[in-house]
Design an enzyme around this catalytic site. Structure first.
Site, PDB file in Angstrom:
ATOM      1  N   LYS A  57      -2.410  -1.177   6.826  1.00  0.00           N
ATOM      2  CA  LYS A  57      -3.663  -2.236   6.307  1.00  0.00           C
ATOM      3  C   LYS A  57      -3.973  -2.772   7.614  1.00  0.00           C
ATOM      4  CE  LYS A  57      -5.507  -4.105   2.797  1.00  0.00           C
ATOM      5  NZ  LYS A  57      -5.658  -3.468   1.320  1.00  0.00           N
ATOM      6  N   SER A  67     -10.516   7.144  -2.806  1.00  0.00           N
ATOM      7  CA  SER A  67     -10.723   7.164  -1.073  1.00  0.00           C
ATOM      8  C   SER A  67     -10.130   8.427  -0.645  1.00  0.00           C
ATOM      9  CB  SER A  67      -9.971   6.108  -0.418  1.00  0.00           C
ATOM     10  OG  SER A  67     -10.672   4.936  -0.435  1.00  0.00           O
ATOM     11  N   GLN A 114       0.835  -1.183  -0.118  1.00  0.00           N
ATOM     12  CA  GLN A 114       0.078   0.084  -0.045  1.00  0.00           C
ATOM     13  C   GLN A 114       0.796   1.215   0.051  1.00  0.00           C
ATOM     14  OE1 GLN A 114      -3.728  -0.905   0.618  1.00  0.00           O
ATOM     15  NE2 GLN A 114      -3.930   1.195  -0.503  1.00  0.00           N
ATOM     16  N   THR A 135     -12.469   0.738  -7.609  1.00  0.00           N
ATOM     17  CA  THR A 135     -11.269  -0.190  -7.888  1.00  0.00           C
ATOM     18  C   THR A 135     -11.386  -0.675  -9.081  1.00  0.00           C
ATOM     19  OG1 THR A 135     -11.221  -0.354  -5.400  1.00  0.00           O
ATOM     20  CG2 THR A 135      -9.711  -1.984  -6.750  1.00  0.00           C
ATOM     21  N   ASP A 137     -11.532  -3.754   2.221  1.00  0.00           N
ATOM     22  CA  ASP A 137     -10.692  -4.942   1.531  1.00  0.00           C
ATOM     23  C   ASP A 137     -11.693  -6.095   1.554  1.00  0.00           C
ATOM     24  OD1 ASP A 137      -7.929  -5.108   0.306  1.00  0.00           O
ATOM     25  OD2 ASP A 137      -8.381  -6.869   1.349  1.00  0.00           O
ATOM     26  N   LYS A 176       1.850   1.850  -3.583  1.00  0.00           N
ATOM     27  CA  LYS A 176       0.881   2.036  -4.475  1.00  0.00           C
ATOM     28  C   LYS A 176       0.413   3.436  -3.910  1.00  0.00           C
ATOM     29  CE  LYS A 176      -2.565  -0.858  -3.871  1.00  0.00           C
ATOM     30  NZ  LYS A 176      -3.789  -1.533  -3.380  1.00  0.00           N
TER      31      LYS A 176
HETATM   32  P1  NDP Z   1     -14.598  -8.785  -1.627  1.00  0.00           P
HETATM   33  O1  NDP Z   1     -14.602  -9.507  -0.194  1.00  0.00           O
HETATM   34  O2  NDP Z   1     -15.724  -7.964  -2.005  1.00  0.00           O
HETATM   35  O3  NDP Z   1     -14.421 -10.079  -2.731  1.00  0.00           O
HETATM   36  C1  NDP Z   1     -13.555 -11.121  -2.802  1.00  0.00           C
HETATM   37  C2  NDP Z   1     -13.775 -11.942  -3.551  1.00  0.00           C
HETATM   38  O4  NDP Z   1     -12.570 -12.916  -3.857  1.00  0.00           O
HETATM   39  C3  NDP Z   1     -14.776 -13.018  -3.706  1.00  0.00           C
HETATM   40  O5  NDP Z   1     -15.438 -13.572  -4.718  1.00  0.00           O
HETATM   41  C4  NDP Z   1     -14.165 -14.270  -2.945  1.00  0.00           C
HETATM   42  O6  NDP Z   1     -14.773 -15.675  -2.900  1.00  0.00           O
HETATM   43  C5  NDP Z   1     -12.989 -14.114  -3.591  1.00  0.00           C
HETATM   44  N1  NDP Z   1     -11.859 -14.548  -2.673  1.00  0.00           N
HETATM   45  C6  NDP Z   1     -11.337 -14.122  -1.629  1.00  0.00           C
HETATM   46  N2  NDP Z   1     -10.358 -14.795  -0.895  1.00  0.00           N
HETATM   47  C7  NDP Z   1     -10.296 -15.869  -1.609  1.00  0.00           C
HETATM   48  C8  NDP Z   1      -9.662 -17.199  -1.521  1.00  0.00           C
HETATM   49  N3  NDP Z   1      -8.703 -17.181  -0.582  1.00  0.00           N
HETATM   50  N4  NDP Z   1      -9.504 -18.003  -2.421  1.00  0.00           N
HETATM   51  C9  NDP Z   1     -10.523 -17.833  -3.589  1.00  0.00           C
HETATM   52  N5  NDP Z   1     -11.446 -16.795  -3.699  1.00  0.00           N
HETATM   53  C10 NDP Z   1     -11.289 -15.751  -2.721  1.00  0.00           C
HETATM   54  O7  NDP Z   1     -13.181  -8.283  -1.762  1.00  0.00           O
HETATM   55  P2  NDP Z   1     -12.556  -7.155  -2.682  1.00  0.00           P
HETATM   56  O8  NDP Z   1     -13.603  -7.290  -4.145  1.00  0.00           O
HETATM   57  O9  NDP Z   1     -12.823  -5.795  -2.337  1.00  0.00           O
HETATM   58  O10 NDP Z   1     -11.309  -7.468  -2.790  1.00  0.00           O
HETATM   59  C11 NDP Z   1     -10.641  -8.509  -3.798  1.00  0.00           C
HETATM   60  C12 NDP Z   1      -9.250  -8.017  -4.366  1.00  0.00           C
HETATM   61  O11 NDP Z   1      -9.021  -6.592  -4.494  1.00  0.00           O
HETATM   62  C13 NDP Z   1      -8.437  -8.427  -2.836  1.00  0.00           C
HETATM   63  O12 NDP Z   1      -7.130  -8.706  -3.349  1.00  0.00           O
HETATM   64  C14 NDP Z   1      -8.128  -6.763  -2.288  1.00  0.00           C
HETATM   65  O13 NDP Z   1      -6.838  -6.852  -1.587  1.00  0.00           O
HETATM   66  C15 NDP Z   1      -8.117  -6.053  -3.720  1.00  0.00           C
HETATM   67  N6  NDP Z   1      -8.497  -4.796  -3.645  1.00  0.00           N
HETATM   68  C16 NDP Z   1      -9.530  -4.121  -3.200  1.00  0.00           C
HETATM   69  C17 NDP Z   1      -9.750  -2.841  -3.176  1.00  0.00           C
HETATM   70  C18 NDP Z   1     -10.924  -2.351  -2.531  1.00  0.00           C
HETATM   71  O14 NDP Z   1     -11.376  -1.079  -2.909  1.00  0.00           O
HETATM   72  N7  NDP Z   1     -12.106  -3.129  -2.170  1.00  0.00           N
HETATM   73  C19 NDP Z   1      -8.830  -1.822  -3.440  1.00  0.00           C
HETATM   74  C20 NDP Z   1      -7.627  -2.310  -4.246  1.00  0.00           C
HETATM   75  C21 NDP Z   1      -7.267  -3.892  -4.066  1.00  0.00           C
HETATM   76  P3  NDP Z   1     -15.555 -16.145  -1.707  1.00  0.00           P
HETATM   77  O15 NDP Z   1     -16.662 -15.216  -1.464  1.00  0.00           O
HETATM   78  O16 NDP Z   1     -16.149 -17.299  -2.130  1.00  0.00           O
HETATM   79  O17 NDP Z   1     -14.658 -16.030  -0.491  1.00  0.00           O
HETATM   80  O1  2IT Z   2      -5.847  -2.437  -1.341  1.00  0.00           O
HETATM   81  C1  2IT Z   2      -6.234  -1.513  -1.198  1.00  0.00           C
HETATM   82  O2  2IT Z   2      -5.950  -0.482  -1.957  1.00  0.00           O
HETATM   83  C2  2IT Z   2      -7.803  -1.022  -0.763  1.00  0.00           C
HETATM   84  N1  2IT Z   2      -8.241  -2.188  -0.174  1.00  0.00           N
HETATM   85  C3  2IT Z   2      -8.226   0.222  -0.705  1.00  0.00           C
HETATM   86  C4  2IT Z   2      -7.456   1.029   0.193  1.00  0.00           C
HETATM   87  C5  2IT Z   2      -8.422   2.362   0.476  1.00  0.00           C
HETATM   88  O3  2IT Z   2      -7.882   2.998   1.754  1.00  0.00           O
HETATM   89  O4  2IT Z   2      -9.335   2.903  -0.017  1.00  0.00           O
END
Ligand code: NDP
Ligand code: 2IT
Length: 447
Positions: free
Chosen positions: A128, A379, A113, A212, A168, A116
């Site tokens: 984080k 954010s 982070q 995102t 996240d 980034k």
């Molecule tokens: P969510 O909880 O909304 O969704 C996560 C998704 O990933 C679900 O479909 C979940 O499936 C799947 N998943 C999670 N862990 C696993 C695992 N161990 N094995 C297989 N599938 C998995 O999270 P986000 O969409 O917010 O985050 C997704 C990714 O994006 C992460 O890597 C996060 O760090 C990254 N990210 C998120 C940001 C944000 O603003 N939210 C910003 C930047 C990066 P299931 O429901 O079956 O667990």
């Molecule tokens: O991995 C990421 O950049 C996030 N989960 C979002 C962080 C934020 O502060 O919006």
């Protein structure tokens, strides 16, 4: 000592001082693996021990989170907040609630982070946090009790000028609402800027929910454009089906691509007609269901519980679930099937071996710290709106996000070129992010 020896010795030191944290080691190796050319040009960075300082979090908080389920059973989870670096602004980064969360997971995400956030050019440091709490299958009331207990400790460490968490994995609008409610209650302060990703009803910003995924699609569009390509008629595979995946799919469809597959931890679905986003949102956002429910409602789609979503041939892959989902085998399959671009919505979804396959193949590979930076950038825009008690329109917010992603892409592209590695977004992102934060650390003196 040669620069390579310096880097090797720094990595060895991180490994020794942080045992049993493989994801953190991987993230450190990844960044340090790129910055040799900067260290060679600027010996003052090594003299001031900038790398040692960047690899050591400023503060790490670990706490007990007790809560009671609907049957009255007591549960004890562990909470974390790793405040990695605040040279560029208040600590900023999401909270992850997932049973797999360990200190090393949070450290890898916090480390990533920092660079980034630096790469975005915005005034935000890196952090984080999270917990090994599993929200899956829990009632809203259970999630609320957990969030209230989590914030009952976390509130001491956060604040609009101190540390600003967001969502996240496992932390979305519902959780952020409960967290904000408890913060407000404990502190007796309506401090909107303490969290981002808030609901629009209580100080949230338009486009943060979409940011995102939208930002990742914009980044991939920039990479494609740099190669004289576009999303038009491209087959796209997106992993996951959570927040990032859903809004990646929405924007890819708007930009002319067709997402033919997505997944969750139980398997993946293929829908050659293109993923029906309304249906996916109903299942995932409203019903909190499983990906198999999609096939039940869309007879032409198929469900696969064996293999990987990356077995589905595509032009563009957008991993948006979790870390290390693409290893050497998945990367090789993607390249063999003609994939020309990969944009990482997730953090560190590709193993070092997988990255090597992409770089060797010369495809457009956008690493997470660049491609998914639209979330944290928006954010920062939410913080800006909260500070000025303002609220921007959807159109204006999306335009700002688009400009930010264009700038991030350009920064990566130009930096890679400057350092003699044209087209290498890994080197571009790491060097540009590292340089901005290293310069700030230097100017702040020995702190
Ligand atoms: P969510 O909880 O909304 O969704 C996560 C998704 O990933 C679900 O479909 C979940 O499936 C799947 N998943 C999670 N862990 C696993 C695992 N161990 N094995 C297989 N599938 C998995 O999270 P986000 O969409 O917010 O985050 C997704 C990714 O994006 C992460 O890597 C996060 O760090 C990254 N990210 C998120 C940001 C944000 O603003 N939210 C910003 C930047 C990066 P299931 O429901 O079956 O667990
Ligand atoms: O991995 C990421 O950049 C996030 N989960 C979002 C962080 C934020 O502060 O919006």
């Amino acid at each position: 000592m040669s620069v390579q020896q310096q880097v090797d010795s720094l990595i060895a030191q991180v490994l020794r001082r942080n045992p049993a944290e493989p994801e953190f080691h991987q993230a450190v190796r990844e960044v340090l693996g790129s910055i040799g050319p900067v260290l060679a040009k600027r010996p003052e960075l090594a003299e001031a021990k900038i790398i040692e300082r960047l690899c050591e979090p400023e503060r790490q908080v670990i706490f007990r989170v007790p809560w009671e389920d609907d049957r009255g059973e007591v549960h004890i989870n562990r909470g974390f907040r790793v405040e990695f670096n605040s040279a560029l602004g208040p600590y900023k980064g999401g909270l992850r609630f997932h049973p797999s969360v360990l200190l090393g997971t949070v450290k890898f995400l916090g480390f990533e982070q920092v660079f980034k956030n630096a790469l975005t050019g915005l005034p935000i440091g890196g952090a984080k946090g999270g917990s090994d709490f599993d929200p899956k299958g829990r009632s809203d009331r259970e999630v609320m009790r957990f969030c209230q207990s989590f914030m009952t400790e976390l509130y001491r460490h956060v604040g609009e000028h101190t540390d600003v968490p967001a969502g996240d994995i496992g932390v979305g609008g519902r959780e952020l609402g409960y967290l904000f409610g408890q913060y407000k209650r404990i502190t007796n302060r309506y401090e909107s800027g303490v969290l981002t990703g808030k609901g629009l009803a209580y100080g949230g910003a338009r486009v943060r929910t979409e940011a995102t995924g939208y930002g990742c699609a914009f980044f991939v569009e920039e990479m494609l454009c740099a190669r004289g390509e576009s999303f038009d008629s491209k087959r796209v595979v997106v992993s996951g089906s959570g927040n990032v995946s859903i809004y990646t799919i929405e924007k890819v469809h708007q930009l002319g691509g067709r997402v033919v597959a997505c997944s969750d931890s139980s398997g993946y679905v293929v829908d050659e007609k293109g993923i029906d986003l309304d249906l996916l949102r109903q299942i995932k956002e409203v019903e909190r269901g499983r990906i198999g429910d999609y096939v039940a409602a869309r007879p032409d789609a198929t469900l696969h519980s064996e293999g990987s979503v990356y077995d589905v041939p595509c032009d563009v892959a957008m991993p948006s679930a979790t870390h290390n989902e693409i290893g050497r085998a998945e990367a090789t399959t993607l390249v063999r099937n003609g994939c020309i671009a990969v944009g990482e919505g997730a953090n560190m979804p590709t193993t070092p071996e997988g990255v090597e396959v992409f770089l060797q193949a010369g495809i457009a590979y956008g690493p997470g710290k660049a491609a998914n930076s639209g979330g944290v950038s928006t954010s920062a825009l939410e913080m800006q709106q909260n500070a000025s008690r303002d609220s921007w329109s959807f159109e204006y917010s999306e335009q700002r996000l688009r400009e930010i992603m264009t700038n991030v892409h350009e920064r990566c592209r130009a930096t890679a070129e400057e350092f003699g590695m044209p087209g290498n977004y890994v080197a571009g992102a790491n060097i540009a992010g590292f340089t901005r934060v290293a310069d700030a650390v230097l100017e702040l003196g020995l702190i």
